[in-house]
Design an enzyme around this catalytic site. Structure first.
Site, mmCIF file in Angstrom:
data_model
loop_
_atom_site.group_PDB
_atom_site.id
_atom_site.type_symbol
_atom_site.label_atom_id
_atom_site.label_comp_id
_atom_site.label_asym_id
_atom_site.label_seq_id
_atom_site.Cartn_x
_atom_site.Cartn_y
_atom_site.Cartn_z
ATOM 1 N N THR A 68 0.806 -1.214 0.140
ATOM 2 C CA THR A 68 0.085 0.045 -0.241
ATOM 3 C C THR A 68 0.917 1.299 0.231
ATOM 4 O OG1 THR A 68 -1.925 1.200 0.902
ATOM 5 C CG2 THR A 68 -0.296 -0.104 2.581
ATOM 6 N N LYS A 72 3.270 1.145 -3.822
ATOM 7 C CA LYS A 72 2.515 0.490 -4.853
ATOM 8 C C LYS A 72 3.119 0.647 -6.251
ATOM 9 C CE LYS A 72 -2.108 0.367 -3.009
ATOM 10 N NZ LYS A 72 -3.694 0.663 -3.543
ATOM 11 N N ASN A 93 -0.775 -3.903 -5.843
ATOM 12 C CA ASN A 93 -1.401 -3.865 -4.521
ATOM 13 C C ASN A 93 -1.260 -5.450 -3.783
ATOM 14 O OD1 ASN A 93 -3.494 -5.347 -5.909
ATOM 15 N ND2 ASN A 93 -4.991 -4.417 -4.053
ATOM 16 N N ASP A 108 -7.203 -3.927 -6.918
ATOM 17 C CA ASP A 108 -8.103 -2.864 -6.631
ATOM 18 C C ASP A 108 -9.271 -2.749 -7.376
ATOM 19 O OD1 ASP A 108 -6.618 -1.871 -4.190
ATOM 20 O OD2 ASP A 108 -5.304 -0.874 -5.287
ATOM 21 N N GLY A 133 -12.286 12.382 -9.843
ATOM 22 C CA GLY A 133 -10.923 12.128 -9.274
ATOM 23 C C GLY A 133 -10.159 11.208 -10.124
ATOM 24 N N GLY A 136 -4.773 7.086 -7.644
ATOM 25 C CA GLY A 136 -4.420 5.592 -7.549
ATOM 26 C C GLY A 136 -5.333 4.792 -7.972
ATOM 27 N N ALA A 137 -6.478 5.138 -7.056
ATOM 28 C CA ALA A 137 -7.593 4.370 -6.968
ATOM 29 C C ALA A 137 -8.554 4.637 -8.297
ATOM 30 C CB ALA A 137 -8.611 4.578 -5.937
ATOM 31 N N THR A 159 -7.558 18.749 -11.169
ATOM 32 C CA THR A 159 -6.473 19.255 -11.850
ATOM 33 C C THR A 159 -6.691 18.358 -13.570
ATOM 34 O OG1 THR A 159 -5.286 18.999 -9.887
ATOM 35 C CG2 THR A 159 -3.922 19.052 -11.979
ATOM 36 N N LYS A 162 -4.174 15.864 -15.098
ATOM 37 C CA LYS A 162 -4.050 14.667 -14.616
ATOM 38 C C LYS A 162 -5.152 13.679 -15.408
ATOM 39 C CE LYS A 162 -2.341 15.369 -9.959
ATOM 40 N NZ LYS A 162 -2.904 15.108 -8.603
HETATM 41 P P1 ATR Z 1 -5.659 7.861 -4.143
HETATM 42 O O1 ATR Z 1 -4.294 7.168 -4.505
HETATM 43 O O2 ATR Z 1 -6.131 7.094 -2.870
HETATM 44 O O3 ATR Z 1 -6.808 7.462 -5.186
HETATM 45 P P2 ATR Z 1 -4.901 10.535 -4.405
HETATM 46 O O4 ATR Z 1 -3.751 9.970 -5.506
HETATM 47 O O5 ATR Z 1 -4.671 11.437 -3.519
HETATM 48 O O6 ATR Z 1 -5.525 9.234 -3.799
HETATM 49 O O7 ATR Z 1 -6.027 11.166 -5.450
HETATM 50 C C1 ATR Z 1 -7.017 11.771 -4.901
HETATM 51 C C2 ATR Z 1 -8.031 12.275 -5.917
HETATM 52 O O8 ATR Z 1 -8.672 13.195 -5.296
HETATM 53 C C3 ATR Z 1 -7.220 13.109 -6.810
HETATM 54 O O9 ATR Z 1 -8.067 13.237 -7.952
HETATM 55 C C4 ATR Z 1 -7.465 14.672 -6.392
HETATM 56 O O10 ATR Z 1 -7.551 15.723 -7.382
HETATM 57 P P3 ATR Z 1 -6.209 16.489 -7.874
HETATM 58 O O11 ATR Z 1 -5.652 15.595 -8.896
HETATM 59 O O12 ATR Z 1 -6.494 17.816 -8.265
HETATM 60 O O13 ATR Z 1 -5.270 16.322 -6.717
HETATM 61 C C5 ATR Z 1 -8.724 14.466 -5.908
HETATM 62 N N1 ATR Z 1 -9.213 15.492 -4.865
HETATM 63 C C6 ATR Z 1 -8.980 15.537 -3.435
HETATM 64 N N2 ATR Z 1 -9.329 16.389 -2.623
HETATM 65 C C7 ATR Z 1 -9.980 17.076 -3.526
HETATM 66 C C8 ATR Z 1 -10.892 18.377 -3.399
HETATM 67 N N3 ATR Z 1 -11.037 18.981 -2.231
HETATM 68 N N4 ATR Z 1 -11.524 18.649 -4.483
HETATM 69 C C9 ATR Z 1 -11.299 18.168 -5.741
HETATM 70 N N5 ATR Z 1 -10.779 17.111 -5.883
HETATM 71 C C10 ATR Z 1 -10.010 16.474 -4.758
#
Ligand code: ATR
Length: 288
Positions: A68, A72, A93, A108, A133, A136-137, A159, A162
Site C-alpha cells: 500500500t 505501490k 497491491n 483494487d 478524481g 491511484g484508485a 487538476t 492529470k
Molecule cells: P488515491 O491514490 O487514494 O486515489 P490520491 O492519489 O491522493 O488518492 O487522489 C486523490 C484524488 O482526489 C485526486 O484526483 C485529487 O484531485 P487532484 O488530482 O486535483 O489533486 C482528488 N481530490 C482530493 N481532494 C479534492 C478536493 N478537495 N476537491 C477536488 N478533488 C480532490
C-alpha cells in the site's frame, strides 16, 4: 487461535503508515475461520528501506504480500513478474511468491468491480461510467473497467492535466473509451444523463469532513447507480443524497473487502469467507 510455528505461511502488508489498516484483522480472521496455518502481518517500511526489507522477507516463509501507500509503484522494480493488468495500471497491491519468484498483481479495480456486481448487479461491458478524481484508485478502477469492456469512461478531475494523462493512457493501452471532462463544463449534466454509473474516487466526504459532496446534488439523476470508494463513513454524504434521489448505491467497504478477497484467493487458492471478512472490517473500523 493457533500460534505461528516455523511452518506457518506468512503474508506481509508493506506500507507506511499502517496504524489505520484493517487488513490484518480481516485476513487473520479468514485464515482462522478456514483453519489455515497462515499469518498476516503488517510491516511498516520507509521508502529507503523497501528493497532491503522486501528481499529479506522473500527469503523467509512468505507466500504473499499486500502493498500500500507509498510503495505501490516503487515495488514493481523488485518483482520477477508482473500480471498484465497490473502492468497496464502501473501499480501493484498484491504479490504472490511461487517457487521463490515474486509475481505482482493489482486487485483494487477487480475489488471494485466485484462490489459493483454483488451490490448493484452491474457488469462493465457496454456501460458508461463517470469518474470523479484521478488518483491511484481512479487509475486502477478506470483501467479495469476499460479492460472489462466499458463503453465510455468520462473522467473529471480538479487538476485537468492529470485527467487528460489518464484518458490518453487508457485509450492507448486498452481501448479507445475514455474522455476527459473539465470540472466546470456546463455539459456535465448532459453527459451524466447518458451515464449508467457515477463513481467518486476522491477523498471528498471522508471523515472528519463528512458533509462535503464531490459533485453538485442537482446533477445526480435517479437513473444513476452511485458508487463511493470512501468507506469512513460507510454511508457518505454522496450516497445519502443519491439514495434520497432514488439512485442505487454502492459503498466503499465492498471494494476494500473484495480486493482483499482476491488477494486471499491468489495466496491460498481457496475461496475466502467474504461475509465474515466484511463483518470483521466493519467492526474493526470503529476500533482503529
Ligand atoms: P488515491 O491514490 O487514494 O486515489 P490520491 O492519489 O491522493 O488518492 O487522489 C486523490 C484524488 O482526489 C485526486 O484526483 C485529487 O484531485 P487532484 O488530482 O486535483 O489533486 C482528488 N481530490 C482530493 N481532494 C479534492 C478536493 N478537495 N476537491 C477536488 N478533488 C480532490
Amino acid at each position: 487461535m493457533q500460534y505461528p510455528t516455523v511452518t506457518t505461511k506468512l503474508v506481509i502488508l508493506l506500507g507506511k503508515p499502517l496504524g489505520h489498516s484493517v487488513s490484518p484483522q480481516m485476513h487473520n480472521l479468514a485464515f482462522e475461520k478456514l483453519d489455515l496455518d497462515y499469518c498476516y502481518m503488517p510491516v511498516e517500511v520507509a521508502p529507503a528501506d523497501l528493497q532491503t526489507v522486501f528481499n529479506g522477507l522473500t527469503r523467509m516463509n512468505v507466500v504473499g504480500f499486500n502493498v500500500t501507500i507509498p510503495h505501490k509503484i516503487n515495488i514493481i522494480k523488485y518483482l520477477d513478474k508482473l500480471d498484465p493488468l497490473a502492468a497496464t495500471i502501473g501499480a501493484v497491491n498484491t504479490i504472490c511468491v511461487r517457487n521463490g519468484k515474486t509475481i505482482g498483481y493489482n486487485t483494487d479495480g477487480e475489488g471494485f468491480l466485484q462490489s459493483l456486481e454483488s451490490e448493484a448487479h452491474i457488469t462493465p461491458r457496454g456501460k458508461r461510467f463517470f469518474l470523479l478524481g484521478c488518483g491511484g484508485a481512479a487509475r486502477a478502477i478506470s483501467m479495469t473497467l476499460a479492460h472489462h469492456g466499458a463503453k465510455k469512461i468520462f473522467i473529471c478531475n480538479r487538476t485537468l492535466s492529470k485527467a487528460e494523462k489518464l484518458t490518453t493512457e487508457i485509450n492507448e493501452k486498452i481501448a479507445d473509451c475514455a474522455i476527459t471532462v473539465p470540472q466546470n463544463a456546463a455539459n456535465r449534466a448532459d453527459i451524466l444523463q447518458e451515464c449508467d454509473v457515477l463513481i467518486n474516487t476522491t477523498s471528498i466526504g471522508m471523515h472528519p469532513k463528512e458533509n462535503a459532496l464531490p459533485i453538485e446534488e442537482s446533477l445526480i439523476g435517479k437513473h444513476l447507480t452511485v458508487a463511493d470508494i470512501v468507506y469512513n463513513p460507510l454511508t457518505t454524504q454522496l450516497l445519502k443524497v443519491a439514495k434520497d434521489r432514488g439512485c442505487a448505491t454502492v459503498h466503499g467497504l465492498g471494494m476494500l473487502v473484495n480486493q482483499g478477497a482476491a488477494g486471499f484467493r491468489l495466496w491460498t487458492g481457496i475461496e475466502p469467507p467474504v461475509k465474515e471478512m466484511f463483518a470483521t472490517v466493519f467492526s474493526a473500523m470503529n476500533t482503529v
